[in-house]
Design an enzyme around this catalytic site. Sequence first.
Site, PDB file in Angstrom:
ATOM      1  N   GLU A   1       1.032  -1.108  -0.548  1.00 46.84           N
ATOM      2  CA  GLU A   1       0.147   0.330   0.209  1.00 46.84           C
ATOM      3  C   GLU A   1       0.995   0.865  -0.077  1.00 46.84           C
ATOM      4  OE1 GLU A   1      -2.272   0.606   3.353  1.00 46.84           O
ATOM      5  OE2 GLU A   1      -3.679   2.098   2.747  1.00 46.84           O
TER       6      GLU A   1
ATOM      7  N   ARG B   1       4.824 -12.607   9.417  1.00 43.96           N
ATOM      8  CA  ARG B   1       5.424 -11.864   9.739  1.00 43.96           C
ATOM      9  C   ARG B   1       6.883 -11.479   9.990  1.00 43.96           C
ATOM     10  NH1 ARG B   1       3.129  -6.499   9.248  1.00 43.96           N
ATOM     11  NH2 ARG B   1       1.720  -7.035   8.463  1.00 43.96           N
TER      12      ARG B   1
ATOM     13  N   LYS C   1       4.494   0.728   8.472  1.00 43.94           N
ATOM     14  CA  LYS C   1       4.483   1.773   8.344  1.00 43.94           C
ATOM     15  C   LYS C   1       3.809   2.811   8.646  1.00 43.94           C
ATOM     16  CE  LYS C   1       3.880  -0.119   3.871  1.00 43.94           C
ATOM     17  NZ  LYS C   1       1.858  -0.145   3.639  1.00 43.94           N
TER      18      LYS C   1
HETATM   19  P1  ATP Z   1       2.879  -1.890   7.694  1.00 39.95           P
HETATM   20  O1  ATP Z   1       2.071  -1.919   8.420  1.00 39.95           O
HETATM   21  O2  ATP Z   1       4.218  -1.460   7.548  1.00 39.95           O
HETATM   22  O3  ATP Z   1       1.487  -1.411   6.543  1.00 39.95           O
HETATM   23  P2  ATP Z   1       1.260  -4.009   5.465  1.00 39.95           P
HETATM   24  O4  ATP Z   1       1.240  -5.469   5.935  1.00 39.95           O
HETATM   25  O5  ATP Z   1      -0.198  -3.245   6.062  1.00 39.95           O
HETATM   26  O6  ATP Z   1       2.914  -3.338   6.482  1.00 39.95           O
HETATM   27  P3  ATP Z   1       1.502  -3.442   2.716  1.00 39.95           P
HETATM   28  O7  ATP Z   1       2.051  -2.147   2.073  1.00 39.95           O
HETATM   29  O8  ATP Z   1       0.041  -3.849   2.883  1.00 39.95           O
HETATM   30  O9  ATP Z   1       1.546  -3.229   4.864  1.00 39.95           O
HETATM   31  O10 ATP Z   1       2.771  -4.733   3.092  1.00 39.95           O
HETATM   32  C1  ATP Z   1       2.800  -5.724   1.098  1.00 39.95           C
HETATM   33  C2  ATP Z   1       3.296  -6.852   1.951  1.00 39.95           C
HETATM   34  O11 ATP Z   1       4.476  -6.903   2.741  1.00 39.95           O
HETATM   35  C3  ATP Z   1       1.837  -7.358   2.572  1.00 39.95           C
HETATM   36  O12 ATP Z   1       2.016  -8.698   1.881  1.00 39.95           O
HETATM   37  C4  ATP Z   1       2.252  -7.758   3.489  1.00 39.95           C
HETATM   38  O13 ATP Z   1       2.023  -9.363   4.218  1.00 39.95           O
HETATM   39  C5  ATP Z   1       3.821  -7.787   3.508  1.00 39.95           C
HETATM   40  N1  ATP Z   1       4.409  -7.383   4.782  1.00 39.95           N
HETATM   41  C6  ATP Z   1       4.173  -7.074   5.653  1.00 39.95           C
HETATM   42  N2  ATP Z   1       4.666  -6.591   6.644  1.00 39.95           N
HETATM   43  C7  ATP Z   1       5.803  -7.333   6.724  1.00 39.95           C
HETATM   44  C8  ATP Z   1       6.264  -7.945   8.106  1.00 39.95           C
HETATM   45  N3  ATP Z   1       7.174  -7.282   8.311  1.00 39.95           N
HETATM   46  N4  ATP Z   1       7.329  -9.183   7.442  1.00 39.95           N
HETATM   47  C9  ATP Z   1       5.934  -9.881   6.305  1.00 39.95           C
HETATM   48  N5  ATP Z   1       5.614  -9.423   5.058  1.00 39.95           N
HETATM   49  C10 ATP Z   1       5.308  -7.916   6.016  1.00 39.95           C
HETATM   50 MG    MG Z   2      -1.455  -2.426   5.262  1.00 37.08          MG
END
Ligand code: ATP
Ligand code: MG
Length: 559
Positions: A35, A262, A272
């Site tokens: 995102e 994760r 983020k």
């Molecule tokens: P954040 O909380 O940092 O915004 P998110 O999962 O909401 O993380 P996205 O931009 O939606 O952020 O993530 C893109 C991809 O990265 C998704 O498939 C998510 O599952 C993966 N991802 C995000 N954080 C991690 C992590 N700490 N370890 C492994 N994969 C991750």
């Molecule tokens: Mg997200």
Amino acid sequence: MSEEKEPLNFIEQIIEDDLKTSHSKDTLCFRFPPEPNGYLHIGHASSISLNFGLGLRYNAPVNLRFDDTNPAKEEQRFVEAIKRDIEWLGFEWAQECYASDYFQQLYDWAIVLINNGKAYVDSQSSDAIAEQKGTPIKEGVNSPFRNRSVEVNLALFEQMKTGEAPEGLHVLRAKINMTSTNMLMRDPIIYRTLHKSHHRTGTDWKIFPMYDWTHGESDYIEQVSHSFCTLEFLPHRELYDWFLDEVVVSEKLRPKQREFARRNLSHTVVSKRKLARLVENGVVASWDDPRMPTISGLRRRGYTPASIRNFAEGIGVGKRDNLIDVSRLEFSIREDLNKVADRVMAVLDPVKVIITNFPEEKTEWLDAENNQEDENAGFRKLPFSRELYIEKEDFREEANKKFFRLKLGKEVRLKNAYIIKAESCVKDGDGNVTEIHCTYDPESRSGSGTDASMRKVKGTLHWVSIKDALEIEVRRYDRLFIDPSPDTHKDKDFMEFVNPNSLDIITGYGEPSLSELQVEDKVQFQRIGYFTVDKDSTLDKKVFNRTVGLRDSWTKIDQ
Ligand code: ATP
Ligand code: MG
């Protein structure tokens, strides 16, 4: 590649099983779906490594898909930063996709849902909807609007779409089951209204699809075969499949969602939203502040793409969330820089040495080896003169036998140069040593082949010639949080654990060859650590970021 020999991880096992039953190799397709609401962080590196790694392993396309359905949070500059970071890591996406490109198709499918009696417009407040949702142990209650006619639903949805209905007045919900044991199946919201400009679609759309409705259908549109997400999406899988059931036609490939753990890194936060708070509150200067666990921050700190890829591959994929100690990431960069970084000398906490038997005006240019780990790294010229700096901590008037550095009456070798002997020192009114008077042995120059050059002395010190030295700014970083897992405390906000001493800026003195370095060049300051040139450098002053010390200085403290 050596991958053939390594045991398959559980994700690869899923694919291998599918290749035997339901899929052929040429139908494999993966995606990485960030995102654009912030910069990528080290947790994303795991997901990138997983998805792009599978692409390489199976020679299958991997799409970069921006999950851009929330104009309140998303920005074009984040899109740019994400692309830059993935490219820098060394991965290539097959297609650059945007969920927002599918808004029309998603809308058309929503109309199909309404026509089939599978979706309805709810006009209750969000509080009322939340209240009726129930709890895991209490069944939900049907909305009074659940049985609106298709005609009414279509008319109201149209008002949502055109913006005629005020923002927040209605939502579109899927009609599933308010008594499901899976809370996510209790008539989830699939559209909401937001009268905000979107970074790509502007004000064309006033309705925005929710994550669950968007993600699986986007996978389907792109014909992604395996959609890997983190474990918190496990309960979403049932909904992912329910939505697909409504749109999939038999000739086309049906995507599969599977989950992996994760990855969290100690002494920082990988979310983020939380990283945005650090930027917004000025705890760090920017998203790419070298203390941030973002890919851009690590890059600026001096991490290489290989060190991040190796780190992510090394921890691999797992089925349970866990905390990876940051020392593992530091090990990875040390290992890489040890091979590639030239060795240079800089003194960060100087005291003056005067070589009393060396002529005053003379400068002698010595040959210094750039990297003993790399035969091709070559040699450089290093000036030696009568007045030098060494580190304060490398001199003591008196010390026991274990102090292998400079003390009165004893000898040490100056790296790449001569053996010197401390004869006397000068102190200021407070008793601090301000000058050390030494003599040097002119026969002892390193590499000169004389008997004296082979003479063994216990200590070797780094140094710089004062009149040739380059004044540099050195930024020394420490962990951003004092707690290993700052965002896991029930009654405390992670911001309470910010390390107030995570940045220390000092002036140092480097050998003149440092003036040739470019932004992002990496060197080892001998006996100190690895440093990289920061983009804040100017023609007048080079700025160096400490990437990592030579040794893990925390192990002792942690134990
Ligand atoms: P954040 O909380 O940092 O915004 P998110 O999962 O909401 O993380 P996205 O931009 O939606 O952020 O993530 C893109 C991809 O990265 C998704 O498939 C998510 O599952 C993966 N991802 C995000 N954080 C991690 C992590 N700490 N370890 C492994 N994969 C991750
Ligand atoms: Mg997200």
